[in-house]
Design a protein around this motif. Structure first.
Motif, PDB file in Angstrom:
ATOM      1  N   ILE A  15      -3.283  19.199  -1.747  1.00 61.47           N
ATOM      2  CA  ILE A  15      -2.073  19.246  -0.937  1.00 61.47           C
ATOM      3  C   ILE A  15      -2.150  18.082   0.042  1.00 61.47           C
ATOM      4  O   ILE A  15      -3.229  17.708   0.505  1.00 61.47           O
ATOM      5  N   GLY A  16      -1.003  17.468   0.326  1.00 59.32           N
ATOM      6  CA  GLY A  16      -0.974  16.341   1.235  1.00 59.32           C
ATOM      7  C   GLY A  16       0.414  16.163   1.805  1.00 59.32           C
ATOM      8  O   GLY A  16       1.274  17.030   1.653  1.00 59.32           O
ATOM      9  N   TYR A  17       0.643  15.040   2.439  1.00 59.52           N
ATOM     10  CA  TYR A  17       1.952  14.788   3.030  1.00 59.52           C
ATOM     11  C   TYR A  17       2.200  13.287   3.087  1.00 59.52           C
ATOM     12  O   TYR A  17       1.271  12.473   3.077  1.00 59.52           O
ATOM     13  N   ALA A  18       3.485  12.920   3.129  1.00 59.22           N
ATOM     14  CA  ALA A  18       3.893  11.515   3.175  1.00 59.22           C
ATOM     15  C   ALA A  18       5.356  11.465   3.601  1.00 59.22           C
ATOM     16  O   ALA A  18       6.066  12.479   3.535  1.00 59.22           O
ATOM     17  N   PRO A  19       5.840  10.296   4.044  1.00 61.07           N
ATOM     18  CA  PRO A  19       7.271  10.176   4.340  1.00 61.07           C
ATOM     19  C   PRO A  19       8.113  10.626   3.158  1.00 61.07           C
ATOM     20  O   PRO A  19       7.793  10.340   2.001  1.00 61.07           O
ATOM     21  N   ALA A  20       9.182  11.343   3.449  1.00 63.10           N
ATOM     22  CA  ALA A  20       9.973  11.973   2.387  1.00 63.10           C
ATOM     23  C   ALA A  20      10.609  10.978   1.432  1.00 63.10           C
ATOM     24  O   ALA A  20      10.946  11.332   0.306  1.00 63.10           O
ATOM     25  N   GLY A  21      10.763   9.723   1.855  1.00 59.04           N
ATOM     26  CA  GLY A  21      11.364   8.731   0.978  1.00 59.04           C
ATOM     27  C   GLY A  21      10.414   8.169  -0.052  1.00 59.04           C
ATOM     28  O   GLY A  21      10.843   7.440  -0.949  1.00 59.04           O
TER      29      GLY A  21
ATOM     30  N   LEU B  84      -3.524  13.055  -5.140  1.00 64.86           N
ATOM     31  CA  LEU B  84      -2.825  14.308  -5.439  1.00 64.86           C
ATOM     32  C   LEU B  84      -2.501  14.421  -6.918  1.00 64.86           C
ATOM     33  O   LEU B  84      -2.601  15.507  -7.508  1.00 64.86           O
ATOM     34  N   ALA B  85      -2.096  13.310  -7.524  1.00 64.85           N
ATOM     35  CA  ALA B  85      -1.745  13.323  -8.946  1.00 64.85           C
ATOM     36  C   ALA B  85      -2.935  13.655  -9.820  1.00 64.85           C
ATOM     37  O   ALA B  85      -2.775  14.132 -10.948  1.00 64.85           O
ATOM     38  N   GLU B  86      -4.135  13.450  -9.289  1.00 66.12           N
ATOM     39  CA  GLU B  86      -5.364  13.706 -10.041  1.00 66.12           C
ATOM     40  C   GLU B  86      -6.044  15.015  -9.632  1.00 66.12           C
ATOM     41  O   GLU B  86      -7.070  15.368 -10.205  1.00 66.12           O
ATOM     42  N   THR B  87      -5.463  15.734  -8.651  1.00 61.83           N
ATOM     43  CA  THR B  87      -6.117  16.919  -8.085  1.00 61.83           C
ATOM     44  C   THR B  87      -5.182  18.118  -8.163  1.00 61.83           C
ATOM     45  O   THR B  87      -4.320  18.307  -7.289  1.00 61.83           O
TER      46      THR B  87
ATOM     47  N   SER C 223       0.817  -1.202   0.000  1.00 59.72           N
ATOM     48  CA  SER C 223       0.000   0.000   0.000  1.00 59.72           C
ATOM     49  C   SER C 223       0.853   1.256   0.000  1.00 59.72           C
ATOM     50  O   SER C 223       0.367   2.349   0.229  1.00 59.72           O
ATOM     51  N   THR C 224       2.163   1.129  -0.258  1.00 61.27           N
ATOM     52  CA  THR C 224       3.029   2.293  -0.286  1.00 61.27           C
ATOM     53  C   THR C 224       3.739   2.376  -1.622  1.00 61.27           C
ATOM     54  O   THR C 224       3.682   1.477  -2.435  1.00 61.27           O
ATOM     55  N   VAL C 225       4.434   3.475  -1.819  1.00 59.95           N
ATOM     56  CA  VAL C 225       5.264   3.636  -3.011  1.00 59.95           C
ATOM     57  C   VAL C 225       6.706   3.400  -2.582  1.00 59.95           C
ATOM     58  O   VAL C 225       7.262   4.166  -1.802  1.00 59.95           O
TER      59      VAL C 225
ATOM     60  N   SER D  46      -0.244   5.649  -0.344  1.00 61.91           N
ATOM     61  CA  SER D  46      -0.328   5.434  -1.788  1.00 61.91           C
ATOM     62  C   SER D  46      -1.617   6.030  -2.339  1.00 61.91           C
ATOM     63  O   SER D  46      -1.631   6.598  -3.439  1.00 61.91           O
ATOM     64  N   ASP D  47      -2.725   5.905  -1.575  1.00 54.13           N
ATOM     65  CA  ASP D  47      -3.990   6.518  -1.993  1.00 54.13           C
ATOM     66  C   ASP D  47      -3.859   8.036  -2.036  1.00 54.13           C
ATOM     67  O   ASP D  47      -4.379   8.701  -2.939  1.00 54.13           O
ATOM     68  N   LEU D  48      -3.174   8.583  -1.041  1.00 51.73           N
ATOM     69  CA  LEU D  48      -2.992  10.035  -0.980  1.00 51.73           C
ATOM     70  C   LEU D  48      -2.201  10.522  -2.197  1.00 51.73           C
ATOM     71  O   LEU D  48      -2.572  11.523  -2.836  1.00 51.73           O
TER      72      LEU D  48
END
Length: 263
Positions: A172-178, A165-168, A13-15, A159-161
């Protein structure tokens, strides 16, 4: 091969990102023949998903051990570095945002990009819904005691976030920097001064406002020390990188390993 499959399954469920390398001075973990027993391990803080990854990976190498996650323990050790990146659509012209501006976008109803120096266009804030028993580092550092505004969309996985974001364009959102995601970009962040990127070097120097050490507690017994030996190894640090964290700088790891009597 089995361990690699486990990592993919746990983090499906992550990138996944391997952009940050682990210092070559970290040694490969050497399994201890016949090791058994149990130990209590807990994040202090460490996100639940990373604790689960570390504990399951360790158990595959030391199958006769039992780790009790979330219980109290004897020793507290630095294990990795967490940095939270603030993300927007790749076509968003904004390059930097302050922590105060970020708070307004997440706590005020009907936020607009002109609150952050952009155009008078609506903002679609996204946040990850924290799992039960897991704190939200972003919310704690940026919002303080304030709740998310009613218009903030909560999603179950990073991954959902990233996909949203890629579609919006106004998102704006946030995720681990890696983490990496197509169609999104990370903003530089200001805490009232210079705008700083969420890079490993900025996180290591404590220049990036949303960065911190990841600590883990465990019992100081044979199983607990072996678990720390795994976490502070090439494999354990690669687990952290795969999960979106930065590996612990070797200088700190060497200090922790010496404190624990591992070297």
């Amino acid at each position: 091969m089995k361990r690699h499959a486990l990592l993919i399954a746990l983090l499906s469920s992550t990138v996944l990102s391997h952009a940050h390398a682990v210092d070559e001075r970290y040694k490969e973990y050497a399994p201890r023949p016949g090791l058994s027993g149990e130990a209590s391990v807990a994040g202090a803080p460490a996100p639940a998903r990373l604790m689960l990854l570390w504990s399951m990976s360790f158990h595959m190498l030391q199958p006769q051990t039992v780790l009790r996650i979330g219980a109290g323990s004897d020793v507290k050790v630095k294990t990795a570095v967490e940095a939270i990146a603030v993300l927007v659509h790749e076509k968003n012209p904004l390059s930097c945002i302050s922590r105060d501006e970020l708070k307004r976008l997440y706590t005020e109803e009907n936020p607009s990009w002109d609150m952050a120096g952009g155009a008078a266009a609506s903002v679609a804030p996204l946040a990850r819904k924290a799992e039960e028993g897991e704190s939200d580092f972003f919310a704690g550092e940026v919002l303080g005691d304030a709740p998310f505004a009613g218009g903030v969309s909560l999603v179950p996985r990073y991954s959902d976030l990233l996909d949203r974001l890629a579609e919006t364009p106004g998102g704006i959102g946030y995720a681990p920097a890696g983490y990496r995601g197509k169609g999104v970009k990370a903003l530089r962040l200001s805490d009232g001064g210079e705008c700083v990127p969420p890079s490993a070097s900025a996180a290591y120097r404590a220049e990036y406002p949303l960065s911190r050490f990841v600590y883990v507690e465990s019992d100081r017994n044979e199983a607990g020390l072996a678990f720390f030996d795994y976490v502070l190894s090439q494999e354990g640090q690669r687990d952290a990188v795969i999960a979106g964290f930065y590996s612990l700088p070797w200088t700190f790891a060497a200090e922790e390993r010496k404190k624990l009597g591992l070297d």
